[in-house]
Design a protein around this motif. Sequence first.
Motif, PDB file in Angstrom:
ATOM      1  N   ALA A 134      33.787  42.285  58.434  1.00 27.26           N
ATOM      2  CA  ALA A 134      33.547  42.164  59.872  1.00 27.26           C
ATOM      3  C   ALA A 134      34.692  41.420  60.562  1.00 27.26           C
ATOM      4  CB  ALA A 134      32.222  41.444  60.125  1.00 27.26           C
ATOM      5  N   ILE A 135      35.240  40.411  59.881  1.00 26.91           N
ATOM      6  CA  ILE A 135      36.376  39.664  60.446  1.00 26.91           C
ATOM      7  C   ILE A 135      37.623  40.541  60.465  1.00 26.91           C
ATOM      8  CG2 ILE A 135      37.917  37.703  60.084  1.00 26.91           C
ATOM      9  CD1 ILE A 135      35.525  36.169  58.931  1.00 26.91           C
ATOM     10  N   ILE A 167      33.895  40.165  64.675  1.00 32.37           N
ATOM     11  CA  ILE A 167      33.479  38.797  64.953  1.00 32.37           C
ATOM     12  C   ILE A 167      34.695  37.891  64.821  1.00 32.37           C
ATOM     13  CG2 ILE A 167      31.084  39.114  64.185  1.00 32.37           C
ATOM     14  CD1 ILE A 167      31.889  37.804  61.530  1.00 32.37           C
ATOM     15  N   VAL A 213      33.851  31.901  63.027  1.00 32.11           N
ATOM     16  CA  VAL A 213      32.434  31.840  63.351  1.00 32.11           C
ATOM     17  C   VAL A 213      31.639  31.397  62.121  1.00 32.11           C
ATOM     18  CG1 VAL A 213      31.904  34.235  62.690  1.00 32.11           C
ATOM     19  CG2 VAL A 213      30.547  33.102  64.458  1.00 32.11           C
ATOM     20  N   LEU A 227      27.962  31.722  60.427  1.00 29.20           N
ATOM     21  CA  LEU A 227      26.750  32.526  60.500  1.00 29.20           C
ATOM     22  C   LEU A 227      25.819  32.216  59.334  1.00 29.20           C
ATOM     23  CD1 LEU A 227      28.242  36.058  61.381  1.00 29.20           C
ATOM     24  CD2 LEU A 227      27.341  34.343  62.953  1.00 29.20           C
ATOM     25  N   GLU A 275      22.050  36.338  59.753  1.00 29.17           N
ATOM     26  CA  GLU A 275      23.005  36.827  60.747  1.00 29.17           C
ATOM     27  C   GLU A 275      24.104  37.662  60.091  1.00 29.17           C
ATOM     28  OE1 GLU A 275      22.592  33.258  64.087  1.00 29.17           O
ATOM     29  OE2 GLU A 275      24.097  33.123  62.516  1.00 29.17           O
ATOM     30  N   LEU A 332      25.054  41.951  60.517  1.00 25.87           N
ATOM     31  CA  LEU A 332      26.364  42.528  60.824  1.00 25.87           C
ATOM     32  C   LEU A 332      26.431  44.000  60.409  1.00 25.87           C
ATOM     33  CD1 LEU A 332      28.763  39.636  59.697  1.00 25.87           C
ATOM     34  CD2 LEU A 332      28.128  40.251  62.030  1.00 25.87           C
ATOM     35  N   LEU A 340      26.283  46.470  63.271  1.00 22.01           N
ATOM     36  CA  LEU A 340      27.313  46.527  64.304  1.00 22.01           C
ATOM     37  C   LEU A 340      27.975  47.903  64.320  1.00 22.01           C
ATOM     38  CD1 LEU A 340      29.109  43.071  63.933  1.00 22.01           C
ATOM     39  CD2 LEU A 340      27.505  43.768  65.720  1.00 22.01           C
ATOM     40  N   PRO A 391      23.120  36.782  67.698  1.00 23.33           N
ATOM     41  CA  PRO A 391      23.767  35.976  66.656  1.00 23.33           C
ATOM     42  C   PRO A 391      24.296  34.662  67.193  1.00 23.33           C
ATOM     43  CG  PRO A 391      24.477  38.255  66.483  1.00 23.33           C
ATOM     44  CD  PRO A 391      23.698  38.134  67.770  1.00 23.33           C
TER      45      PRO A 391
END
Length: 419
Positions: free
Chosen positions: A190-191, A196, A200, A202, A206, A210, A213, A402
């Motif tokens: 995700a990064i 996101i 962050v 999480l 959470e 992801l 998404l 989130p």
Amino acid sequence: MKPAEKASRAQSNAQAKSVVRVDLDRIERLVNLVGELVINQAMLSQSLEKSGLSPHSDAMSGLEEFQRLTRDIQDSVMMIRAQPVKSLFQRMSRIVRESSAAVGKDVRLHTFGEGTEVDKTVIERLADPLTHMIRNAVDHGLEDPEKRQAAGKPAQGRVNLTAAHRSGRVVIEVSDDGAGINRPRVLQIAIDKGLIPADVSLSDSEIDNLLFLPGFSTASVVSDLSGRGVGMDVVRTAIQALGGRITITSNPGEGTTFSISLPLTLAVLDGMVIKVAGETLVLPLNLVVETLTLGPNDVQMVRPGRNVIEVRSGFVPLFDLGAALGYRPLLEDFDEYVVLLIAQEDGSSAALVIDNIIDQRQVVIKGLDESFYRAPGIAAATILGDGQIALILDPTDIISTPGAAPTQAQPAQQLGLSA
């Protein structure tokens, strides 16, 4: 028993099991008429209340009887539309066989609760998202036979498909006994994709969310089962269009469970009519566990814009519903405001701040057209007894943002507060 009596009893049994095939359009028309009946009953009820009649008058007694008959008619019509999920579950057996053969895995599907009845419309629209979830469980959830045996598991993978009625809703679960969600890998993907921020923080739940998404995928190689452009975000959108919610629970090495919670019908629901910043809204009654009135010292601030309230020795996150929907700025003083304690599918709780509770009544669900923007927290609309249009809320969208707030009642020490 005489032959004549046997023939008579066999004939009576055959008559008891007889069915009538009715065109679906006729049933849909009947459902629409029941919806109009519910709206007119609400209009009549509101008119008589405004007239100032005594609750013991003949007119009010007749209204109560009318309300009871309306509910009985509505329940009977909904039973006509209800069908067991067995036919849908049987289709999934073929999906499992095809998917397991495509990826070279030995997988067995176990089904439970096939007799659970759901609205026919829900069953038809649930087929596609459920198919994708089954394929996802076979392709991504279960390990290869060699890895399973190395981990001490049987070579044959297991996928469970379960349906049950729970708290006035239908809950359908797809679970596997695979390796579970690799959360560090999910977070890193995700990064890397820019979904996101890199810094962050999480929680596990959470990170699991992801997967929903848009544009997210853990597949490194495009196959027949993955990479087709139909991701879990499309599954969640399809479930939300049915007024449902989908949640994930996963334990490393033990497997993953996707849980879908759906309304029993898409026509009528029991709702709580509330007032927020001058707007009239409707909240599904089965979500509300408790109502509270806030005092001057009931709310504690964790950080600016993030508040909690104490409920029986635990702290529950507090959400300003008016601010979340864009009706007003965040409240600074919560004294004398009303709080609704909301229960979520995963057992956690949250509190919604509203201005006032107006009434509790049945409302007819009117779906929003595709041309309308689907704002988070808005599920559908309805027509009230005075002809006013009110939005039906799905607070899960607001609560599950989130990083917005803690999602479970937590001890004071974990939140940095003094009990």
